[in-house]
Design an enzyme around this catalytic site. Structure first.
Site, mmCIF file in Angstrom:
data_model
loop_
_atom_site.group_PDB
_atom_site.id
_atom_site.type_symbol
_atom_site.label_atom_id
_atom_site.label_comp_id
_atom_site.label_asym_id
_atom_site.label_seq_id
_atom_site.Cartn_x
_atom_site.Cartn_y
_atom_site.Cartn_z
ATOM 1 N N PHE A 151 22.181 10.178 23.452
ATOM 2 C CA PHE A 151 22.343 10.534 24.860
ATOM 3 C C PHE A 151 21.783 9.411 25.726
ATOM 4 C CE2 PHE A 151 22.296 15.501 24.543
ATOM 5 C CZ PHE A 151 23.513 15.461 23.887
ATOM 6 N N HIS A 160 27.902 8.084 12.443
ATOM 7 C CA HIS A 160 27.033 8.969 13.221
ATOM 8 C C HIS A 160 27.617 10.381 13.221
ATOM 9 C CE1 HIS A 160 24.083 10.083 16.221
ATOM 10 N NE2 HIS A 160 25.032 10.553 17.005
ATOM 11 N N CYS A 205 19.102 9.887 19.964
ATOM 12 C CA CYS A 205 19.456 9.959 18.542
ATOM 13 C C CYS A 205 19.665 8.590 17.903
ATOM 14 C CB CYS A 205 20.690 10.838 18.358
ATOM 15 S SG CYS A 205 20.425 12.497 19.020
ATOM 16 N N GLU A 243 33.954 7.603 17.969
ATOM 17 C CA GLU A 243 33.414 6.759 16.900
ATOM 18 C C GLU A 243 34.506 6.331 15.937
ATOM 19 O OE1 GLU A 243 29.897 6.490 13.519
ATOM 20 O OE2 GLU A 243 30.420 8.447 14.348
ATOM 21 N N LYS A 252 25.721 13.934 8.070
ATOM 22 C CA LYS A 252 25.181 15.026 8.891
ATOM 23 C C LYS A 252 25.850 16.351 8.539
ATOM 24 C CE LYS A 252 23.697 12.417 12.980
ATOM 25 N NZ LYS A 252 24.132 11.066 12.588
ATOM 26 N N HIS A 266 21.743 17.433 12.074
ATOM 27 C CA HIS A 266 21.416 16.296 12.947
ATOM 28 C C HIS A 266 19.924 16.301 13.231
ATOM 29 C CE1 HIS A 266 21.537 13.165 15.728
ATOM 30 N NE2 HIS A 266 22.348 13.643 16.657
#
Length: 412
Positions: free
Chosen positions: A400, A303, A163, A314, A334, A339
C-alpha cells in the site's frame, strides 16, 4: 563492490515454525488457514486466518522478553535465533560493530496498541498506561531487540513500506554489506496482524476473502473467483554476509543476493498500477543490478495476494518483462501461507532460496480457472510442485502506498 550471500535462515509461521517444516508444507501445498481463535470473530465478515497456534514463546524467550515485547517482536526474535544458529557465526570472534540488523514490519505492535486502548476505555479513560506500551508498539523495536539480545552493535534500523517492508530491509542490508559498512546483517520482516482492528480494517477495504466455509480454499491467486487475501502472521529472517567473510569461516552458503530494486507506482494509496508500470520498471532495474537478463530468471515468486486488481496488474508486469522467457515458471505461495504483510517478502525470500537449493518450484494451490484477464502464456505452477533446475529466482513484493520491492537470488 562486495558480493553478498545468504548463510542463515529462520522462520515462524502457521505453515511451520522452522525452515524444514515450513518448506515441506510449502512443497506439499498444505494450507493452515482456519477459524480465528485469538478473539471471537463472529461479528466480522472474515472469520479465519493463517494464525500461529502451535508456538509457545515461553519455550524460546525469557519472561522479560515476553513482558516487554509485542507478539511481532517475539516472532522476530525466535526466527532470528534460528537464522543465527543456522549461520553459525560467532559474535565473540568479530567486532560487534561489523554485525547489524535491518528489519521490516508493516504494522509493528498493533496488538499491543489495540489491547492498551481497550484497557484505557474500560477504565473510564483514566490514563494508566503500561510502561512498556510505547516500546512494544514502535515499528523499530524488532530490530532494536534483536541487536540487544545478540549483542549486535552495527547498523540498526527498520523499514516500513507496507507489504514490501521485508524486501526493502533485505535490499538495504545487502547494500550496506556491498558498501563495506558491515560483514553480516540480520534482516527480514515480522508482523502479527491477527487482531480485531486489523481484520476489521482490512474487511472495510474489502481486501480479505470472506470464504468462511472453506478457509483452506480461500486464497486462490489468479483464479477467476478470487475474492481477497487471507491474513497471516509470523516472521522470516535471513543472515546476509559478505562473500569472502563467509568463505573464510567455512560457512554454508545458500545463495547469493544478486540484485534488487525499489520503485513506486505513484498511483493510488491501496491499488497497484493497473498496467503494472512500477512493477515492470522495478523488475527491470533489479535485473540490471544483478547483471542478468530476463532469460536468466528461472522462477518468479509472485506477490499475488489473490485480490481482484493486484493479481492482474502483476501478471501483466511479469508478461511485459519476461515475455521471451518461455522457461520461466511462476508460483504464488500466499495461496498456502496467507499474506504476512511486512513479513511476506522475508518468508517468500526463503521460498525462493529453497527453490534454488532444492530444485523445486512450489505450487499455487486452489487456482482452478485462470482469470481471462491474466495474460496468456504464463507458466503458473498450479496444484502440485514441479522439479526444475533453478539458477536464479526473483521475488516480488508490493505494498500500500505504491511501494514495489524486488529481490533476485542466484545459485552460487
Amino acid at each position: 563492490m562486495k558480493r553478498v550471500v545468504v548463510t542463515g535462515l529462520g522462520v515462524v509461521s502457521a505453515v511451520g515454525n522452522d525452515v524444514a517444516g515450513f518448506w515441506n508444507n510449502i512443497v506439499e501445498g498444505n494450507s493452515p488457514a482456519k477459524a480465528i481463535t485469538r478473539f471471537n470473530p463472529e461479528k466480522f465478515k472474515t472469520q479465519f486466518a493463517t494464525q500461529i497456534i502451535d508456538l509457545d514463546p515461553k519455550l524460546y524467550l525469557d519472561r522479560n522478553d515476553i513482558k516487554r515485547s509485542d507478539l511481532y517482536t517475539q516472532y522476530a526474535l525466535i526466527a532470528a535465533k534460528q537464522a543465527i544458529d543456522d549461520s553459525g557465526f560467532d559474535i565473540n570472534t568479530m567486532s560487534p560493530f561489523d554485525v547489524g540488523v535491518i528489519f521490516g514490519t508493516a504494522q509493528g505492535g498493533m496488538e499491543t496498541f489495540e489491547q492498551q486502548y481497550k484497557e484505557y476505555a474500560a477504565s473510564g479513560f483514566e490514563p494508566h498506561f503500561n510502561p512498556f506500551f510505547i516500546p512494544k508498539t514502535l515499528v523499530n523495536m524488532a530490530s532494536g531487540v534483536i541487536s540487544i539480545k545478540f549483542g549486535l552493535m552495527g547498523v540498526n534500523f527498520s523499514t516500513a513500506s507496507a507489504c514490501a517492508s521485508a524486501n526493502t530491509a533485505i535490499m538495504d542490508a545487502a547494500n550496506y554489506i556491498r558498501w563495506g559498512q558491515a560483514k553480516i546483517i540480520i534482516t527480514g520482516g515480522s508482523d502479527a496482524p491477527i487482531s480485531e482492528a486489523s481484520i476489521g480494517g482490512y474487511n472495510s477495504l474489502k481486501a480479505l476473502s470472506t470464504r468462511n466455509d472453506a478457509p483452506t480454499k480461500a486464497s486462490r491467486p489468479f483464479d477467476v473467483e478470487r475474492d481477497g487475501f487471507v491474513m497471516g502472521e509470523g516472521a522470516g529472517v535471513l543472515v546476509l554476509e559478505e562473500y569472502e567473510h563467509a568463505k573464510a569461516r567455512g560457512a554454508h552458503i545458500y545463495a547469493e543476493v544478486a540484485g534488487s530494486a525499489m520503485t513506486s507506482d505513484a498511483y493510488h494509496i491501496t491499488a497497484t498500477h493497473p498496467e503494472g508500470k512500477g512493477a515492470i520498471e522495478g523488475m527491470k532495474r533489479a535485473l540490471h543490478d544483478a547483471g542478468l537478463n530476463a532469460a536468466d530468471i528461472d522462477y518468479v515468486n509472485a506477490h499475488a495476494t489473490s485480490t481482484p486488481v493486484g493479481d492482474i496488474s502483476e501478471s501483466k508486469a511479469i508478461k511485459a518483462v519476461f515475455e521471451d522467457n518461455a522457461d520461466l515458471h511462476i508460483s504464488a505461495t500466499k495461496s498456502i501461507t496467507g499474506h504476512l504483510l511486512g513479513a511476506a517478502g522475508a518468508v517468500e525470500a526463503i521460498v525462493a532460496i529453497k527453490a534454488i537449493t532444492e530444485g523445486i518450484v512450489p505450487p499455487t494451490i486452489n487456482t482452478e480457472t485462470i482469470d481471462p484477464e491474466i495474460p496468456k502464456g504464463l507458466n503458473i505452477v498450479i496444484k502440485e510442485a514441479i522439479n526444475k533446475k533453478i539458477n536464479a529466482a526473483l521475488s516480488n513484493t508490493f505494498g500500500f502506498g505504491g511501494h514495489n520491492g524486488i529481490v533476485i537470488f542466484k545459485k552460487i
